[in-house]
Write a protein that holds these residues in place. Structure first.
Motif, mmCIF file in Angstrom:
data_model
loop_
_atom_site.group_PDB
_atom_site.id
_atom_site.type_symbol
_atom_site.label_atom_id
_atom_site.label_comp_id
_atom_site.label_asym_id
_atom_site.label_seq_id
_atom_site.Cartn_x
_atom_site.Cartn_y
_atom_site.Cartn_z
ATOM 1 N N UNK A 219 0.814 -1.216 0.000
ATOM 2 C CA UNK A 219 0.000 0.000 0.000
ATOM 3 C C UNK A 219 0.848 1.266 0.000
ATOM 4 N N UNK A 220 2.158 1.106 -0.182
ATOM 5 C CA UNK A 220 3.071 2.243 -0.188
ATOM 6 C C UNK A 220 3.555 2.517 -1.604
ATOM 7 N N UNK A 221 3.501 3.775 -1.978
ATOM 8 C CA UNK A 221 4.031 4.233 -3.265
ATOM 9 C C UNK A 221 5.145 5.228 -2.979
ATOM 10 N N UNK A 222 6.375 4.895 -3.325
ATOM 11 C CA UNK A 222 7.468 5.849 -3.156
ATOM 12 C C UNK A 222 7.471 6.784 -4.359
ATOM 13 N N UNK A 223 7.799 8.035 -4.100
ATOM 14 C CA UNK A 223 7.691 9.032 -5.161
ATOM 15 C C UNK A 223 8.641 10.184 -4.893
ATOM 16 N N UNK A 224 8.830 10.997 -5.905
ATOM 17 C CA UNK A 224 9.658 12.182 -5.764
ATOM 18 C C UNK A 224 9.836 12.838 -7.121
ATOM 19 N N UNK A 225 10.297 14.062 -7.100
ATOM 20 C CA UNK A 225 10.596 14.763 -8.345
ATOM 21 C C UNK A 225 12.060 15.171 -8.350
ATOM 22 N N UNK A 226 12.661 15.155 -9.525
ATOM 23 C CA UNK A 226 14.021 15.648 -9.728
ATOM 24 C C UNK A 226 15.011 14.973 -8.778
ATOM 25 N N UNK A 227 15.704 15.751 -7.937
ATOM 26 C CA UNK A 227 16.681 15.176 -7.011
ATOM 27 C C UNK A 227 16.019 14.260 -5.990
ATOM 28 N N UNK A 228 14.786 14.570 -5.596
ATOM 29 C CA UNK A 228 14.068 13.700 -4.673
ATOM 30 C C UNK A 228 13.813 12.333 -5.276
ATOM 31 N N UNK A 229 13.522 12.296 -6.573
ATOM 32 C CA UNK A 229 13.346 11.022 -7.264
ATOM 33 C C UNK A 229 14.662 10.251 -7.311
ATOM 34 N N UNK A 230 15.778 10.962 -7.442
ATOM 35 C CA UNK A 230 17.087 10.310 -7.419
ATOM 36 C C UNK A 230 17.292 9.587 -6.095
ATOM 37 N N UNK A 231 16.985 10.270 -5.002
ATOM 38 C CA UNK A 231 17.148 9.675 -3.676
ATOM 39 C C UNK A 231 16.271 8.437 -3.532
ATOM 40 N N UNK A 232 15.043 8.498 -4.037
ATOM 41 C CA UNK A 232 14.142 7.349 -3.935
ATOM 42 C C UNK A 232 14.615 6.189 -4.806
ATOM 43 N N UNK A 233 15.118 6.473 -5.995
ATOM 44 C CA UNK A 233 15.677 5.419 -6.831
ATOM 45 C C UNK A 233 16.895 4.787 -6.159
ATOM 46 N N UNK A 234 17.729 5.619 -5.549
ATOM 47 C CA UNK A 234 18.890 5.113 -4.820
ATOM 48 C C UNK A 234 18.446 4.223 -3.666
#
Length: 406
Positions: A219-234
């Motif tokens: 039930x969790x969706x990780x998300x982010x934009x730009x640098x925040x998305x980089x951190x989530x992908x990492x």
């Protein structure tokens, strides 16, 4: 809660909140120097280019963004483009800080008749991380939770600047049928106060907290934009290969956590430094400054090209398959943005190797437009178009829980 678009009055009030914070945190002299530096652009270059490129240049010669943008959108993005390329980050970060963003949001809410937020939100602080919880009913366990990290080149931005965007997102999740949607917005430490691995460690600790609150990783969706998305992908890559990264992570973040159900990314900065990053006539990002921020984020101990920091450099498909959320990933980005070639390259690589990823390229779009258009566009449908596409993806992959209980 969906507020109206930003007006010129809002811009004036924003500047009124901004000015004293610049003096307090940057200093009167440096603030005045930056203002003086900007005056030639504001008084001469901006109006000249705006009028010439928008009204005197033939339509087929205009940039893709100008062709589709309203005058207000075009005007604001020109200002943002100049600021990103020319204003020092220690000044720029004040624009997005809590002391400016939070009172500005409260003013906008008051202007729309809200004395208090109709949606519950509260700050959350832990010794390992901090952020903001946004939730429809704080007394009930969420049936969907978005774990979000903001953008800003690792050196600017805050969860508070994104609060209106996230409140709108939660409203749309509620409208689509979720009984108790929630969002946790990570407020990670910025560069230069800390560099890698601090931001990734904070994300992992925050994810552990979100997981303990929601309990069901599906039930969790990780998300982010730009640098925040980089951190989530990492974070996804790290969770899939913990033992490999303990040395880079200063032997922290060694706990094993379940993968989230899905991931949704807005204009992810997938490759930190790349020759494919080229300035465009439409986008407001500046490739040279981005690469400088990337090197500051990497610090002195880890290469800026390391795939854990720069996920676009990861070409180990078995690693990606272990990292990918059970219900896949969705990526939305603008065709005209600086990051577009690298984003498209990573999507193509994952698709060719059977990693579930869906994408949406916005023709004529620029960086993080689903965030920016909420504030700049006029028609409601245009303002929430990008967010609605995210909600539809989430709704398709994380079904409603009719038997949800406390």
């Amino acid at each position: 809660m969906i507020l109206g678009p930003v007006t010129y009055l809002d811009c004036v009030v924003f500047c009124a909140f901004l000015a004293p914070q610049l003096i307090i945190h940057v200093g009167l002299l440096e603030t005045l120097l930056v203002v003086l530096q900007c005056l030639p652009f504001l008084l001469f270059e901006l109006p000249f280019k705006f009028i010439r490129e928008r009204y005197l240049v033939r339509y087929n010669k205009q940039s893709s963004f100008v062709q589709k943008a309203s005058p207000f959108e075009d005007f604001v993005i020109r200002c943002v483009r100049y600021a990103f390329a020319n204003v020092p980050p220690n000044v720029g970060r004040i624009f997005f800080s809590k002391p400016v963003a939070l009172p500005f949001l409260r003013f906008r809410m008051l202007r729309h008749g809200y004395i208090r937020s109709p949606i519950h939100w509260h700050e959350y602080r832990d010794k390992r991380f901090k952020g903001i919880w946004i939730i429809k009913d704080p007394m009930t366990r969420p049936d969907i939770c978005v774990f979000y990290a903001h953008g800003g080149g690792f050196s600017m931005g805050s969860a508070y600047f994104y609060l209106e965007f996230l409140l709108t997102w939660l409203s749309l999740l509620s409208d689509t049928g979720y009984r108790n949607p929630a969002i946790f917005a990570l407020d990670y430490t910025l560069v230069p106060e800390a560099s890698f691995p601090a931001q990734l460690e904070e994300a992992i600790a925050a994810y552990e907290h979100v997981l303990s609150t929601v309990r069901d990783p599906e039930k969790i969706c990780v998300s982010g934009d730009s640098a925040g998305a980089t951190i989530m992908l990492s974070m996804l890559l790290h969770l899939a290969n913990i033992s490999r990264h303990l040395e880079k992570m200063d032997n922290t973040g060694a706990w094993r956590l379940a993968k989230p159900g899905m991931a949704v990314f807005i204009s992810p900065w997938v490759t930190l430094v790349s020759s494919k990053h080229q300035n465009t006539t439409s986008d407001y990002l500046d490739a040279g400054n981005l690469h400088q921020y990337a090197r500051q984020y990497a610090g002195e101990k880890v290469s800026v090209n390391d795939p854990l920091l720069s996920p676009g450099n990861c070409r180990d498909i078995s690693w990606w398959k272990r990292a990918a959320p059970s219900k896949g990933m969705f990526v939305t980005y603008g065709a005209e943005e600086v990051f577009a070639p690298e984003i498209a390259n990573l999507i193509r690589f994952l698709e060719e190797n059977d990693v579930e990823v869906r994408s949406r390229e916005e023709k004529g779009g620029i960086h993080a437009w689903p965030v920016a258009c909420l504030f700049l566009s006029s028609a409601l449908e245009d303002r929430i178009k990008g967010l609605k596409s995210l909600v539809e993806e989430v709704r398709d992959k994380i079904p409603l829980d009719q038997d949800h209980c406390i």
